[in-house]
Every structure is written in structure tokens, then in C-alpha cells.
Write an enzyme that holds these catalytic residues in place. Sequence first.
Site, PDB file in Angstrom:
ATOM      1  N   GLU A 105       0.800  -1.425   0.047  1.00 24.46           N
ATOM      2  CA  GLU A 105       0.115   0.112   0.108  1.00 24.46           C
ATOM      3  C   GLU A 105       0.782   1.261  -0.157  1.00 24.46           C
ATOM      4  OE1 GLU A 105      -2.986   0.181  -0.648  1.00 24.46           O
ATOM      5  OE2 GLU A 105      -3.279  -1.974  -0.746  1.00 24.46           O
ATOM      6  N   CYS A 261     -12.994   1.957 -14.951  1.00 24.43           N
ATOM      7  CA  CYS A 261     -13.410   3.312 -14.713  1.00 24.43           C
ATOM      8  C   CYS A 261     -12.206   4.284 -14.652  1.00 24.43           C
ATOM      9  CB  CYS A 261     -14.356   3.416 -13.431  1.00 24.43           C
ATOM     10  SG  CYS A 261     -15.284   5.015 -13.127  1.00 24.43           S
ATOM     11  N   CYS A 271     -18.318  -2.217 -17.570  1.00 25.59           N
ATOM     12  CA  CYS A 271     -18.408  -2.030 -16.175  1.00 25.59           C
ATOM     13  C   CYS A 271     -19.469  -3.146 -15.628  1.00 25.59           C
ATOM     14  CB  CYS A 271     -18.653  -0.672 -15.950  1.00 25.59           C
ATOM     15  SG  CYS A 271     -18.941  -0.043 -14.213  1.00 25.59           S
ATOM     16  N   CYS A 277     -25.097   3.191 -12.315  1.00 28.79           N
ATOM     17  CA  CYS A 277     -24.121   4.638 -12.489  1.00 28.79           C
ATOM     18  C   CYS A 277     -24.998   5.622 -12.944  1.00 28.79           C
ATOM     19  CB  CYS A 277     -22.836   3.934 -13.262  1.00 28.79           C
ATOM     20  SG  CYS A 277     -21.695   5.549 -13.662  1.00 28.79           S
TER      21      CYS A 277
END
Length: 521
Positions: A105, A261, A271, A277
Site C-alpha cells: 500500500e 473506470c 463495467c 451508475c
Amino acid sequence: MRKPRATGRSHRKKASSPEGGEKCVLSSIQAKPSVIDGVARHQEKVILQASVSSHHLFRDTAEVTAFRRSLLSWYDREKRDLPWRKRADNEVDLDRRAYAVWVSEVMLQQTQVATVIDYYTRWMQKWPTLQDLACASLEEVNQLWAGLGYYSRGRRLQEGARKVVEELGGYMPRTAETLQQLLPGVGRYTAGAIASIAFGQATGVVDGNVVRVLCRVRAIGADPSSTLVSQQLWSLAQQLVDPARPGDFNQAAMELGATICTPQRPLCSQCPVQTLCWARQRVEREELSVSGSLPHSPDVEECAPNTGQCQLCLPPTEPWDQALGVTNFPRKASRKPRREEYSATCVLEQPGALGGARLLLVQRPSSGLLAGLWEFPSVATELSGQGQRKALLQELQTWAGPLQTTRLQHLGEVVHIFSHIKMTYQVYGLALEGQTPVTTTLPRARWLTREEFHTAAVSTAMKKVFRVYEGQQPGTCKGFKRSQMSVSSSRKKLSPGQQVLDRFFQSHVPTDVPSLNSAAQ
């Protein structure tokens, strides 16, 4: 576990820059929010609810369930095979798993996946556990991190590992709250990622990819860096996270933003949540309206709060742009221009040093930009011409003693972009041929071979500087050899007749013409 773009992975955006680190609040694990903090959060919630329309929220449990199911089903089919995911999936020991997630991360902040993979693999081979990293030196950490950028990230990782080993008994904090409280450089996003992926805590995360997905899914057009919008996005992420698979859900949301996206040219047809959406639905309505299949009704299913302007809608000054489609969301926050800084730097080389040519490097201060890394002697300056040369020579003589100033040559300039600085380096070269070899015992100076330089803890900017020097090679034979090779290579392309003429003129070149090498000096 995380993101890039369609080709690698997009940069992770956070409330604070990686060079500055995420905010760390040190307190005990048992620390509880104060009454004042609780009141402040309640007031923020009331203000938030009063400022936005329900159009930007998920309206019921069925909608949330459908979003989770569609996203996780897509992730199970399409997720990329990444080394940190394998470690998290296969590691039984919770602390080692959390450490593996933590490293990935931090490396992925502001850095694409394709770049991180090799660095992550080498890091985990060298320091597979927290204890291994805690025993490493900062010099070793900087050396492995060299070229990855935002060098404070590596330093804070090591500081955090030492704290876990020396103060927390080798055990990683188990919740997002305590991870953020106790580990240096760990902010809300990183804490949530570790807690959900390594420990299964049902906590949502928001990074640059998630911001983009949520803003499009719920048609949030206001500045995502504003406090109110940021609070709404975190609230949505917490509402959506799957309590049964929180780590997978968070990675799926980031994966969606990284590969489908995307900031430009999103693949809406692929998607998994396109039916939920609002941005995609707006585009479809516009297309039907233009084709005449649907009466022009721009306000159908748009946000229409009863009173006032919704704080999450596109601002009136920046209305919907049909040409942008779903990329109307999110709107880019205005960025402050990078400040410009200038530096003069010199590659000082001893070609005749014992054991081979040596380059002088000095260590930067332990705090600030590129803290602790090694660089060629440099001075910050806005001077030009003789003033710049004089300042640089004074710096060189600090490290190497008296020098023949007439041989200092300006070779060109290098522009390097840091997150908040545009740095222009004026590059000089000086080869100490024919002089007594210089030795130094100063603690922050080293003479390195070229091979050692390429593996040392030096920044990408310094590697660019060295490439300029290598291209010129003042006062050395290597530049001449390269020139000869270049000429020889070009001659191979000549016609047979041209080669005959070339050999004829070569045999008639006067022997007293200075060599290219001596002329360069």
C-alpha cells in the site's frame, strides 16, 4: 490489492502528499474519542445531511446488495495476479500478512503497479518480516527504494517496523483506528486497507480510484478534495463495503477504477455496475435525446433538492459537458502550480584513482526533500554564469580541497519534476586528470565507482545528471572512444565509393591535429 490505469495503475491520491506522509496521531490503543470530537462529528453529519440530496446516496439495501454482488463477481473473474495479493491470500500469520499489505500500500501511493512489482518483490525477498526490516539500516532502505520516488515512504515504513518490534511486541495493531494512531505515516486510507485486507475489518477505503468510481456512480460533481465531499465519499465507501469480504471489496473498487473506470476513455460497456451508475445513465439519456428516441428532458432523474443548491452537484459555473460524458465526474480540483527551484551540480571524477575511476557523492540532510540520499555536490542557486561557477567551486572545494578551476565545464541542464517542485539542474563536469588523487574522510562524502553509483541510494534526478555527464565525458578517454564508435558505425552505412574516398582522406590527415579528447579539455 490495488490500482493503476488501464495499462498499469493510476496514482493514488491522498489528502496529503506522500512526501509529507499521512497524518499520524500517536495515542494509546485504548484511547477513546473525546466528547468534543463526538460533538464535532455529529455536527458534521447534520451539516452534510442538510447540504446534499438523496439523489447522490444509495437509496435502499437492495441497491447496496446489488452493487456489492456485481462488483465482487466481476473481481473474482477479472482481478489481476499481483504478488502482494498472493502473499495476503496465502499468509497464515496475521502480522506477516499485515506487513505484506502495508508495504504494498505504501509503495503504491502515487506509483503505478507496473513500477511497483519489481520493487515489492525485491523488498520482500530482502526483508520478509517486520523484524527483518526493523534491523535494516536507513542506507539499505534508501538504496533499495532508489528510483521509486517519494523517499520518505521507505523511511516511515522502517520507522513503523521498528515501533512495532520495539514498542508493540512485534504485533501489528488490529484495527484501522489503532493502525492510524500508532504507526508513523499511516493515515486513514492505508489504515483501512491494512485492516480490511489483512484482518477482515469491515471498513471502507477511499483513494483516487475509489473517488472516481463513487463520483461517477452517484453523479458527484463538486470538488472531491473539499471537506464536505470527502466526508460524503468516505460515508458511501463505508456503506458499500461488504462485511463478509471487506478486503476483496475494497480491492475490487480500486481495481474497477484502475482498469475500467479510468480517468480518460473509461470502458463503460465492460463495467459491472453500469446499471447503477448515474453518470452512465445521464450519457444514455443524452444520446437518446439527440437521436430523437427520447424527448429532450435534461432534468429527468437529475438531482432536484427542494431548497437551495445541492453541495454535491456539478457547480453552476461548470455545467454538464456532453462531450465529456461520464468524465464530467469527478471534477478536477484546482492545483497550485509547482514552485520552481534551481541548482548547480557537478560530477567530480578521478579517472586515475586506485582501483578505477571514482565519482564524488555527498549525502543530503536527514530531513526535507530526498532526505538521506546521495548526490553529486550541488548548490541551490538562481545565479548564472561566473556567479554560479564560483558558488559551485566553493562547494566542491569543501569536499575535495583545492581544484583547477579552469577545467570546470558546463555540460547542459536537467529538469526534474517532484510532486510540488520543478527543479532545474545546471550540470557541470570536472575530471581530475593529472592531479594528485583526492581522498576524503568527511562522514557525508564518498568516492564511488561507476558501478557502485548505479546501485547506490541516489535519486532519479541524479541519474539523469550523470547521463548528461556520460554523454560529454570531459577530460576522459571514454567520450573519445564513444565518438570513434559512433563515427565507425556511421561509416558502415556509406556506399563503397564513399568508403574509398573516406579512406583516402583519412590517410592524408596531418598528424599534428589535436585529438578530440585534448580539444575537449
